[in-house]
Design a protein around this motif. Structure first.
Motif, PDB file in Angstrom:
ATOM      1  N   VAL A   1       3.312  18.315   4.534  1.00  0.00           N
ATOM      2  CA  VAL A   1       2.037  18.664   3.911  1.00  0.00           C
ATOM      3  C   VAL A   1       0.883  18.302   4.844  1.00  0.00           C
ATOM      4  O   VAL A   1      -0.083  19.069   5.025  1.00  0.00           O
ATOM      5  N   CYS A   2       0.977  17.155   5.460  1.00  0.00           N
ATOM      6  CA  CYS A   2      -0.094  16.732   6.370  1.00  0.00           C
ATOM      7  C   CYS A   2      -0.163  17.629   7.590  1.00  0.00           C
ATOM      8  O   CYS A   2      -1.253  17.898   8.115  1.00  0.00           O
TER       9      CYS A   2
ATOM     10  N   LEU B   1       8.387  15.273   3.254  1.00  0.00           N
ATOM     11  CA  LEU B   1       7.509  16.214   2.554  1.00  0.00           C
ATOM     12  C   LEU B   1       6.040  15.884   2.807  1.00  0.00           C
ATOM     13  O   LEU B   1       5.215  16.777   3.090  1.00  0.00           O
ATOM     14  N   VAL B   2       5.687  14.621   2.707  1.00  0.00           N
ATOM     15  CA  VAL B   2       4.306  14.210   2.984  1.00  0.00           C
ATOM     16  C   VAL B   2       3.943  14.588   4.411  1.00  0.00           C
ATOM     17  O   VAL B   2       2.859  15.104   4.697  1.00  0.00           O
ATOM     18  N   PHE B   3       4.869  14.352   5.297  1.00  0.00           N
ATOM     19  CA  PHE B   3       4.696  14.702   6.710  1.00  0.00           C
ATOM     20  C   PHE B   3       4.369  16.198   6.848  1.00  0.00           C
ATOM     21  O   PHE B   3       3.386  16.589   7.501  1.00  0.00           O
TER      22      PHE B   3
ATOM     23  N   GLY C   1       1.737  13.327  10.766  1.00  0.00           N
ATOM     24  CA  GLY C   1       1.773  14.739  10.369  1.00  0.00           C
ATOM     25  C   GLY C   1       0.454  15.427  10.649  1.00  0.00           C
ATOM     26  O   GLY C   1       0.416  16.534  11.185  1.00  0.00           O
ATOM     27  N   LEU C   2      -0.613  14.724  10.334  1.00  0.00           N
ATOM     28  CA  LEU C   2      -1.957  15.280  10.568  1.00  0.00           C
ATOM     29  C   LEU C   2      -2.169  15.564  12.049  1.00  0.00           C
ATOM     30  O   LEU C   2      -2.651  16.637  12.448  1.00  0.00           O
TER      31      LEU C   2
ATOM     32  N   ASN D   1       5.833  12.322  -6.011  1.00  0.00           N
ATOM     33  CA  ASN D   1       5.980  13.336  -4.965  1.00  0.00           C
ATOM     34  C   ASN D   1       5.866  14.750  -5.523  1.00  0.00           C
ATOM     35  O   ASN D   1       5.211  15.611  -4.939  1.00  0.00           O
TER      36      ASN D   1
ATOM     37  N   MET E   1       0.833  -1.185   0.000  1.00  0.00           N
ATOM     38  CA  MET E   1       0.000   0.000   0.000  1.00  0.00           C
ATOM     39  C   MET E   1       0.883   1.256   0.000  1.00  0.00           C
ATOM     40  O   MET E   1       0.734   2.122  -0.852  1.00  0.00           O
ATOM     41  N   THR E   2       1.808   1.333   0.879  1.00  0.00           N
ATOM     42  CA  THR E   2       2.671   2.509   0.919  1.00  0.00           C
ATOM     43  C   THR E   2       3.690   2.423  -0.207  1.00  0.00           C
ATOM     44  O   THR E   2       4.374   1.436  -0.354  1.00  0.00           O
ATOM     45  N   THR E   3       3.702   3.518  -0.977  1.00  0.00           N
ATOM     46  CA  THR E   3       4.670   3.543  -2.064  1.00  0.00           C
ATOM     47  C   THR E   3       5.702   4.636  -1.824  1.00  0.00           C
ATOM     48  O   THR E   3       6.407   5.029  -2.729  1.00  0.00           O
TER      49      THR E   3
ATOM     50  N   TYR F   1       3.376   8.267   8.192  1.00  0.00           N
ATOM     51  CA  TYR F   1       3.904   9.626   8.310  1.00  0.00           C
ATOM     52  C   TYR F   1       2.785  10.650   8.111  1.00  0.00           C
ATOM     53  O   TYR F   1       2.734  11.671   8.789  1.00  0.00           O
ATOM     54  N   ALA F   2       1.944  10.348   7.150  1.00  0.00           N
ATOM     55  CA  ALA F   2       0.833  11.266   6.879  1.00  0.00           C
ATOM     56  C   ALA F   2      -0.053  11.414   8.109  1.00  0.00           C
ATOM     57  O   ALA F   2      -0.419  12.529   8.520  1.00  0.00           O
TER      58      ALA F   2
ATOM     59  N   PHE G   1      -0.661  20.319  -4.448  1.00  0.00           N
ATOM     60  CA  PHE G   1      -1.121  20.856  -3.162  1.00  0.00           C
ATOM     61  C   PHE G   1      -1.083  22.380  -3.164  1.00  0.00           C
ATOM     62  O   PHE G   1      -2.094  23.049  -2.904  1.00  0.00           O
TER      63      PHE G   1
ATOM     64  N   HIS H   1      13.194  11.504   1.918  1.00  0.00           N
ATOM     65  CA  HIS H   1      12.861  12.836   1.428  1.00  0.00           C
ATOM     66  C   HIS H   1      11.346  12.973   1.228  1.00  0.00           C
ATOM     67  O   HIS H   1      10.707  13.913   1.718  1.00  0.00           O
ATOM     68  N   THR H   2      10.790  12.026   0.534  1.00  0.00           N
ATOM     69  CA  THR H   2       9.347  12.037   0.262  1.00  0.00           C
ATOM     70  C   THR H   2       8.551  11.964   1.553  1.00  0.00           C
ATOM     71  O   THR H   2       7.561  12.673   1.745  1.00  0.00           O
ATOM     72  N   ARG H   3       8.985  11.127   2.429  1.00  0.00           N
ATOM     73  CA  ARG H   3       8.270  10.964   3.699  1.00  0.00           C
ATOM     74  C   ARG H   3       8.175  12.283   4.451  1.00  0.00           C
ATOM     75  O   ARG H   3       7.122  12.666   4.953  1.00  0.00           O
TER      76      ARG H   3
ATOM     77  N   PHE I   1       2.353  15.604  -6.388  1.00  0.00           N
ATOM     78  CA  PHE I   1       1.576  15.789  -5.166  1.00  0.00           C
ATOM     79  C   PHE I   1       1.832  17.169  -4.558  1.00  0.00           C
ATOM     80  O   PHE I   1       0.899  17.931  -4.260  1.00  0.00           O
TER      81      PHE I   1
END
Lengths: 279, 109
Positions: free
Chosen positions: A16-17, A12-14, B7-8, B55, A1-3, B3-4, B62, A8-10, B58
């Motif tokens: 953004v969230c 950034l996603v962090f 982060g949230l 990435n 599921m996690t791609t 992580y998401a 955003f 670095h990406t992690r 995305f």
């Protein structure tokens, strides 16, 4: 599921969230805040309204106290009398109640229908008659008639004290009931004229007629109390004319003496001549 | 994915702890920006589940979506046309769309 592939990406996603979460909470918070601001405003205004009302009541009370404190005894009595005279207080006493209503007769062909209804002029005549007969207080459909009251035609209604009144008109008048009634019912008088056109007029004598107080507002916009100087000037003019009238011979020098003190030289001279002639 | 979520949670805590609030005049812009952010987040989630997550797309999506929606909202207020309704409508439809696809992918697994 996690791609998510690398660090670095992690991150950034962090980030953004984090932003997203932050925005969601801020939005919710602000929404609540806006609501509470509106509510607070209502509450604030309510509190202020109550405060202002309390203030107003307090000041009104103070005013009453001052009035009561400053005016006492004879002055109070005089003021009450003047108030009653000016129409500030409701009065009660012997008098008559006159009810007038439009005629129910059908106007004959070719006749003016206006003749069968009550006009301002009719009311004026009635009021005038009542005043002449010594009415002390008059009200028309609950409107106290004072010096500045008007009775004027406005379309189908009559304007009294800036209020529109419609038929039937009820006139309360305090005075000698007998005099008032007979003055209205004089031969060729007001009520007889009414009868001719079928206008209903009904006089009731009563031992207790209540005339309400004047409720309109009276503000002097142009008039103001005359100063002493202007008053004197007016008095002087009067004196000169009086003095000339007195040329014919009556001597009331003693009475005129005081008036002569503040009259002009011409009038004084004429008065002296006056008194001299009589002697 | 984890992580998401973290982060949230961090974002929410940060928002709760931040004093003050959005002034009333900026409220429409902010709500529209939030809608755009949510839309991109759901889009990212869907892409991740479909396996073609990028990435750069995305991130750019955003910020560009937020900027565009805020600009549209601003232009709407300037011109006295309720553009923000359009923005919210379109973004809302996209969120539902993305969610439907995510649901299907999830159920298919």
């Amino acid at each position: 599921m996690t791609t998510v592939k690398n660090k670095h990406t992690r991150i950034l996603v962090f980030l953004v969230c984090i932003i997203l979460g932050f925005m969601i909470t801020m939005q919710l918070k602000s929404h609540n805040q806006h609501q509470t601001v509106a509510m607070q405003r209502v509450e604030d205004l309510t509190v202020r309204l109550k405060e202002v009302q309390a203030d107003r009541d307090k000041i009104a009370k103070e005013l009453d106290e001052y009035r009561a404190g400053r005016i006492s005894g004879a002055a109070q009595k005089e003021m009450d009398e003047l108030k009653a005279r000016a129409g500030e207080t409701a009065l009660e006493g012997k008098g008559i109640i006159l009810t007038v209503d439009d005629s129910k007769q059908a106007a004959k062909a070719g006749e003016n229908k206006n003749l069968y209804i009550i006009h301002d002029e009719d009311l004026l005549r009635v009021v005038n008659e009542l005043r002449a007969a010594g009415a002390e207080a008059i009200s028309l459909n609950g409107q106290r008639l004072i010096g500045s009251s008007e009775i004027r035609c406005v379309g189908p209604t009559v304007l009294v004290n800036e209020r529109r009144l419609a038929a039937p008109f009820v006139i309360h008048a305090i005075g000698n009931p007998q005099t008032l009634e007979s003055s209205l019912e004089l031969r060729g008088g007001v009520l007889e004229n009414f009868k001719f056109w079928g206008i209903k007029a009904d006089v009731v004598k009563s031992d207790s007629v209540v005339v309400p107080a004047f409720k309109g507002n009276r503000i002097f916009e142009f008039a103001k109390p005359a100063t002493e100087k202007t008053e004197k000037d007016a008095a002087e003019n009067k004196d000169t004319s009086k003095a000339k009238e007195n040329d014919s011979g009556k001597t009331n020098a003693a009475k005129q003496g005081s008036a002569a003190a503040n009259s002009n030289t011409a009038s004084t001279a004429s008065q002296q001549k006056n008194t001299g002639g009589a002697q | 994915m984890i992580y998401a979520v973290i982060g949230l949670i961090f974002g929410i805590i940060g928002g709760v702890l931040t004093p003050g609030f959005i002034p009333k005049i900026y409220a429409p812009y902010f709500s529209v920006a939030l809608m755009a952010g949510l839309d991109t987040a759901f889009g990212g989630l869907r892409a991740a589940m479909e396996g073609d997550y990028d990435n750069t797309i995305f991130l750019s999506g955003f910020f560009v979506n937020i900027a565009l929606s805020v600009f549209l909202c601003y232009a709407g207020i300037m011109m006295d046309i309720d553009f923000y309704l359009i923005v919210i409508l379109v973004l809302g439809m996209r969120i539902f769309n993305n969610l439907a696809i995510i649901r299907r992918l999830f159920l298919k697994k």
